[in-house]
Motif scaffolding. Structure first.
Motif, PDB file in Angstrom:
ATOM      1  N   TYR A 127      24.707 -16.206  -6.598  1.00 45.09           N
ATOM      2  CA  TYR A 127      24.535 -17.620  -6.269  1.00 45.09           C
ATOM      3  C   TYR A 127      23.680 -17.801  -5.023  1.00 45.09           C
ATOM      4  N   TYR A 128      23.808 -16.883  -4.110  1.00 46.74           N
ATOM      5  CA  TYR A 128      22.985 -16.915  -2.902  1.00 46.74           C
ATOM      6  C   TYR A 128      21.510 -16.747  -3.277  1.00 46.74           C
ATOM      7  N   ALA A 129      21.222 -15.783  -4.157  1.00 51.88           N
ATOM      8  CA  ALA A 129      19.847 -15.550  -4.602  1.00 51.88           C
ATOM      9  C   ALA A 129      19.318 -16.749  -5.366  1.00 51.88           C
ATOM     10  N   MET A 130      20.158 -17.347  -6.209  1.00 51.12           N
ATOM     11  CA  MET A 130      19.721 -18.540  -6.956  1.00 51.12           C
ATOM     12  C   MET A 130      19.468 -19.700  -6.003  1.00 51.12           C
ATOM     13  N   GLY A 131      20.271 -19.818  -4.967  1.00 51.76           N
ATOM     14  CA  GLY A 131      20.079 -20.881  -3.977  1.00 51.76           C
ATOM     15  C   GLY A 131      18.762 -20.728  -3.237  1.00 51.76           C
ATOM     16  N   ILE A 132      18.439 -19.512  -2.866  1.00 47.39           N
ATOM     17  CA  ILE A 132      17.168 -19.259  -2.181  1.00 47.39           C
ATOM     18  C   ILE A 132      16.002 -19.578  -3.109  1.00 47.39           C
ATOM     19  N   ALA A 133      16.104 -19.153  -4.367  1.00 45.02           N
ATOM     20  CA  ALA A 133      15.034 -19.436  -5.328  1.00 45.02           C
ATOM     21  C   ALA A 133      14.892 -20.934  -5.556  1.00 45.02           C
ATOM     22  N   ALA A 134      16.017 -21.649  -5.650  1.00 41.43           N
ATOM     23  CA  ALA A 134      15.976 -23.100  -5.851  1.00 41.43           C
ATOM     24  C   ALA A 134      15.359 -23.798  -4.632  1.00 41.43           C
ATOM     25  N   ALA A 135      15.740 -23.356  -3.446  1.00 36.29           N
ATOM     26  CA  ALA A 135      15.188 -23.961  -2.229  1.00 36.29           C
ATOM     27  C   ALA A 135      13.681 -23.705  -2.138  1.00 36.29           C
ATOM     28  N   ALA A 136      13.262 -22.503  -2.463  1.00 35.90           N
ATOM     29  CA  ALA A 136      11.833 -22.185  -2.436  1.00 35.90           C
ATOM     30  C   ALA A 136      11.085 -23.043  -3.451  1.00 35.90           C
ATOM     31  N   GLU A 162      20.867  -4.740  -5.168  1.00 34.08           N
ATOM     32  CA  GLU A 162      22.287  -4.785  -4.810  1.00 34.08           C
ATOM     33  C   GLU A 162      22.687  -6.166  -4.316  1.00 34.08           C
ATOM     34  N   LEU A 163      21.865  -6.758  -3.447  1.00 36.28           N
ATOM     35  CA  LEU A 163      22.190  -8.074  -2.898  1.00 36.28           C
ATOM     36  C   LEU A 163      22.237  -9.139  -3.986  1.00 36.28           C
ATOM     37  N   VAL A 164      21.296  -9.090  -4.906  1.00 33.55           N
ATOM     38  CA  VAL A 164      21.270 -10.072  -5.990  1.00 33.55           C
ATOM     39  C   VAL A 164      22.498  -9.899  -6.881  1.00 33.55           C
ATOM     40  N   ARG A 165      22.891  -8.659  -7.119  1.00 33.11           N
ATOM     41  CA  ARG A 165      24.075  -8.413  -7.960  1.00 33.11           C
ATOM     42  C   ARG A 165      25.365  -8.809  -7.233  1.00 33.11           C
ATOM     43  N   GLU A 166      25.416  -8.582  -5.917  1.00 36.84           N
ATOM     44  CA  GLU A 166      26.617  -8.912  -5.150  1.00 36.84           C
ATOM     45  C   GLU A 166      26.750 -10.411  -4.923  1.00 36.84           C
TER      46      GLU A 166
END
Length: 104
Positions: A82-91, A75-79
């Motif tokens: 960009y937030y999820a992509m930002g976390i993945a990019a930062a990691a 749900e969070l990734v769908r909502e």
């Protein structure tokens, strides 16, 4: 997540196997012992039943929590994609920095 599920399944299988072996030992024990041995056998039977019940409850609870966590993450990734992509990019960036420093 699949690796965790397989490890959990293997652990539950092993615990059930041990409980089954204890139950087999309990069943094969003779009933012609002393009164104290009979009492100990009854206590073991009760504890074995309680342990099996608790194991079943724990297994259900873990499955429910894992399912709920997976659903919430989805749900969070769908909502907020960009937030999820930002976390993945930062990691990925941090991992790259750490790997880059290890090579020098």
């Amino acid at each position: 997540m699949a690796d965790f599920d397989s490890q959990k399944r293997d652990l539950m299988k092993e615990v059930r196997s041990v409980l089954d072996e204890v139950e087999d030992l309990y069943e094969s024990a003779g009933d012609n012992g002393s009164e104290q041995a009979k009492e100990l056998k009854d206590q073991l039977r009760k504890k074995l039943g309680n342990t099996k019940s608790k194991l079943s409850d724990l297994e259900s609870t873990l499955a429910d929590k894992a399912r709920a966590t997976a659903e919430r993450t989805d749900e969070l990734v769908r909502e907020q994609p960009y937030y999820a992509m930002g976390i993945a990019a930062a990691a990925g960036f941090i991992t790259g920095l750490m790997l880059g420093r290890c090579k020098h």
